[in-house]
Design a protein around this motif. Structure first.
Motif, PDB file in Angstrom:
ATOM      1  N   ILE A  17       0.854  -1.181   0.000  1.00  0.00           N
ATOM      2  CA  ILE A  17       0.000   0.000   0.000  1.00  0.00           C
ATOM      3  C   ILE A  17       0.892   1.234   0.000  1.00  0.00           C
ATOM      4  N   ILE A  18       0.596   2.152  -0.895  1.00  0.00           N
ATOM      5  CA  ILE A  18       1.314   3.425  -0.935  1.00  0.00           C
ATOM      6  C   ILE A  18       0.331   4.495  -0.473  1.00  0.00           C
ATOM      7  N   ARG A  19       0.664   5.194   0.607  1.00  0.00           N
ATOM      8  CA  ARG A  19      -0.178   6.277   1.112  1.00  0.00           C
ATOM      9  C   ARG A  19       0.481   7.595   0.746  1.00  0.00           C
ATOM     10  N   CYS A  20      -0.319   8.466   0.157  1.00  0.00           N
ATOM     11  CA  CYS A  20       0.245   9.759  -0.247  1.00  0.00           C
ATOM     12  C   CYS A  20      -0.803  10.855  -0.083  1.00  0.00           C
ATOM     13  N   ARG A  21      -0.308  12.058   0.089  1.00  0.00           N
ATOM     14  CA  ARG A  21      -1.190  13.212   0.271  1.00  0.00           C
ATOM     15  C   ARG A  21      -1.960  13.478  -1.023  1.00  0.00           C
ATOM     16  N   ASP A  22      -1.249  13.418  -2.154  1.00  0.00           N
ATOM     17  CA  ASP A  22      -1.879  13.560  -3.457  1.00  0.00           C
ATOM     18  C   ASP A  22      -1.128  12.690  -4.466  1.00  0.00           C
ATOM     19  N   LEU A  23      -1.736  12.442  -5.590  1.00  0.00           N
ATOM     20  CA  LEU A  23      -1.168  11.561  -6.595  1.00  0.00           C
ATOM     21  C   LEU A  23      -0.218  12.359  -7.490  1.00  0.00           C
ATOM     22  N   SER A  24       1.056  12.370  -7.122  1.00  0.00           N
ATOM     23  CA  SER A  24       2.057  13.138  -7.867  1.00  0.00           C
ATOM     24  C   SER A  24       2.670  12.278  -8.970  1.00  0.00           C
ATOM     25  N   GLU A  25       3.401  12.902  -9.851  1.00  0.00           N
ATOM     26  CA  GLU A  25       4.112  12.181 -10.915  1.00  0.00           C
ATOM     27  C   GLU A  25       5.101  11.178 -10.322  1.00  0.00           C
ATOM     28  N   ASP A  26       5.765  11.554  -9.222  1.00  0.00           N
ATOM     29  CA  ASP A  26       6.713  10.651  -8.571  1.00  0.00           C
ATOM     30  C   ASP A  26       6.022   9.396  -8.044  1.00  0.00           C
ATOM     31  N   THR A  27       4.837   9.560  -7.476  1.00  0.00           N
ATOM     32  CA  THR A  27       4.094   8.417  -6.955  1.00  0.00           C
ATOM     33  C   THR A  27       3.647   7.499  -8.083  1.00  0.00           C
ATOM     34  N   ILE A  28       3.178   8.066  -9.170  1.00  0.00           N
ATOM     35  CA  ILE A  28       2.770   7.271 -10.333  1.00  0.00           C
ATOM     36  C   ILE A  28       3.965   6.524 -10.905  1.00  0.00           C
ATOM     37  N   GLU A  29       5.112   7.189 -10.986  1.00  0.00           N
ATOM     38  CA  GLU A  29       6.323   6.543 -11.495  1.00  0.00           C
ATOM     39  C   GLU A  29       6.770   5.406 -10.575  1.00  0.00           C
ATOM     40  N   LEU A  30       6.673   5.599  -9.277  1.00  0.00           N
ATOM     41  CA  LEU A  30       7.014   4.553  -8.316  1.00  0.00           C
ATOM     42  C   LEU A  30       6.099   3.342  -8.499  1.00  0.00           C
ATOM     43  N   GLN A  31       4.823   3.580  -8.645  1.00  0.00           N
ATOM     44  CA  GLN A  31       3.870   2.497  -8.867  1.00  0.00           C
ATOM     45  C   GLN A  31       4.204   1.744 -10.159  1.00  0.00           C
ATOM     46  N   ARG A  32       4.499   2.470 -11.232  1.00  0.00           N
ATOM     47  CA  ARG A  32       4.831   1.855 -12.514  1.00  0.00           C
ATOM     48  C   ARG A  32       6.080   0.989 -12.404  1.00  0.00           C
ATOM     49  N   GLN A  35       5.294  -2.228 -10.450  1.00  0.00           N
ATOM     50  CA  GLN A  35       4.561  -3.164 -11.295  1.00  0.00           C
ATOM     51  C   GLN A  35       5.489  -3.815 -12.310  1.00  0.00           C
ATOM     52  N   MET A  36       6.411  -3.034 -12.875  1.00  0.00           N
ATOM     53  CA  MET A  36       7.362  -3.560 -13.840  1.00  0.00           C
ATOM     54  C   MET A  36       8.273  -4.593 -13.179  1.00  0.00           C
ATOM     55  N   LEU A  37       8.720  -4.310 -11.972  1.00  0.00           N
ATOM     56  CA  LEU A  37       9.572  -5.235 -11.245  1.00  0.00           C
ATOM     57  C   LEU A  37       8.848  -6.557 -10.985  1.00  0.00           C
ATOM     58  N   LEU A  38       7.601  -6.486 -10.593  1.00  0.00           N
ATOM     59  CA  LEU A  38       6.817  -7.696 -10.348  1.00  0.00           C
ATOM     60  C   LEU A  38       6.632  -8.501 -11.628  1.00  0.00           C
ATOM     61  N   LYS A  39       6.381  -7.821 -12.736  1.00  0.00           N
ATOM     62  CA  LYS A  39       6.233  -8.517 -14.011  1.00  0.00           C
ATOM     63  C   LYS A  39       7.531  -9.172 -14.446  1.00  0.00           C
ATOM     64  N   THR A  40       8.653  -8.519 -14.194  1.00  0.00           N
ATOM     65  CA  THR A  40       9.954  -9.051 -14.581  1.00  0.00           C
ATOM     66  C   THR A  40      10.252 -10.352 -13.856  1.00  0.00           C
ATOM     67  N   GLN A  41       9.754 -10.489 -12.643  1.00  0.00           N
ATOM     68  CA  GLN A  41       9.987 -11.700 -11.866  1.00  0.00           C
ATOM     69  C   GLN A  41       9.038 -12.829 -12.261  1.00  0.00           C
ATOM     70  N   ALA A  42       7.986 -12.496 -13.002  1.00  0.00           N
ATOM     71  CA  ALA A  42       6.987 -13.486 -13.386  1.00  0.00           C
ATOM     72  C   ALA A  42       7.513 -14.394 -14.489  1.00  0.00           C
ATOM     73  N   THR A  43       6.783 -15.474 -14.734  1.00  0.00           N
ATOM     74  CA  THR A  43       7.166 -16.415 -15.783  1.00  0.00           C
ATOM     75  C   THR A  43       6.009 -16.626 -16.749  1.00  0.00           C
TER      76      THR A  43
END
Length: 149
Positions: A17-32, A35-43
C-alpha cells in the motif's frame, strides 16, 4: 518520504500500500516501476514438444504469431504458447512492445535496426542470429521507446 514495512502472518498474499497526500508524478512513477519489477519476476508457461517450461520474461527476445499459436523466441530456442498475442501484450513488462500485427519484442535486446523506408525494417538482437521486423506504422514509436528506456 517515509518507508515502513509491517508484517502480518494472517495475510494470504502480500499487499503493498502506498499512502500519499496527493497523486504526484513521482508516486505514479514509483507504482509503474514496482509493477514492472513484479512482471519481470513473473514467468510465462510455454511448451517445446512434450515438455512444459516456465520462461522468465527477460529471457524472451520476441514473440510472433505462428498459425493458431504464438512462437516465443529466446536467443537459442523457440517455444510455443496457446495464449493470444493481445493477451501476452497485457502481461509483458514495459520494455516489451508490439512492432507489427504479428510481433511483440523485447526492446532491451535490440542491437540494430536496418531502416527500410518503403517497407518493414529489419531488427537484429544482441548476441543472437535471430531477426524480426518492425512495420512502418510502429517504427517511430519503437525509436521513441528506445530513447526513453
Amino acid at each position: 518520504m517515509k518507508i515502513k514495512i509491517e508484517t502480518d502472518a494472517s495475510l494470504e498474499e502480500e499487499e503493498l500500500i502506498i499512502r500519499c497526500r496527493d497523486l504526484s508524478e513521482d508516486t505514479i512513477e514509483l507504482q509503474r516501476k514496482l509493477q514492472m519489477l513484479l512482471k519481470t519476476q513473473a514467468t510465462l508457461p510455454v511448451s517445446n514438444g512434450e515438455l512444459d517450461y516456465f520462461l522468465r520474461f527477460p529471457e524472451i527476445i520476441f514473440l510472433e504469431t505462428d498459425g493458431n499459436r504464438v512462437a516465443v523466441h529466446t536467443k537459442t530456442q523457440i517455444y510455443s504458447t496457446k495464449q493470444k498475442l493481445y493477451e501476452l501484450e497485457e502481461l509483458l513488462p514495459f520494455h516489451f512492445m508490439r512492432v507489427s500485427k504479428s510481433t511483440i519484442l523485447n526492446v532491451k535486446e535490440i542491437r540494430s535496426i536496418h531502416k527500410n523506408i518503403t517497407g518493414a525494417s529489419e531488427i537484429e538482437f544482441a548476441d543472437c542470429i535471430k531477426k524480426t521486423y518492425v512495420s512502418r506504422s510502429y517504427y517511430k514509436a519503437l525509436i521513441d521507446k528506445m530513447t526513453r528506456s
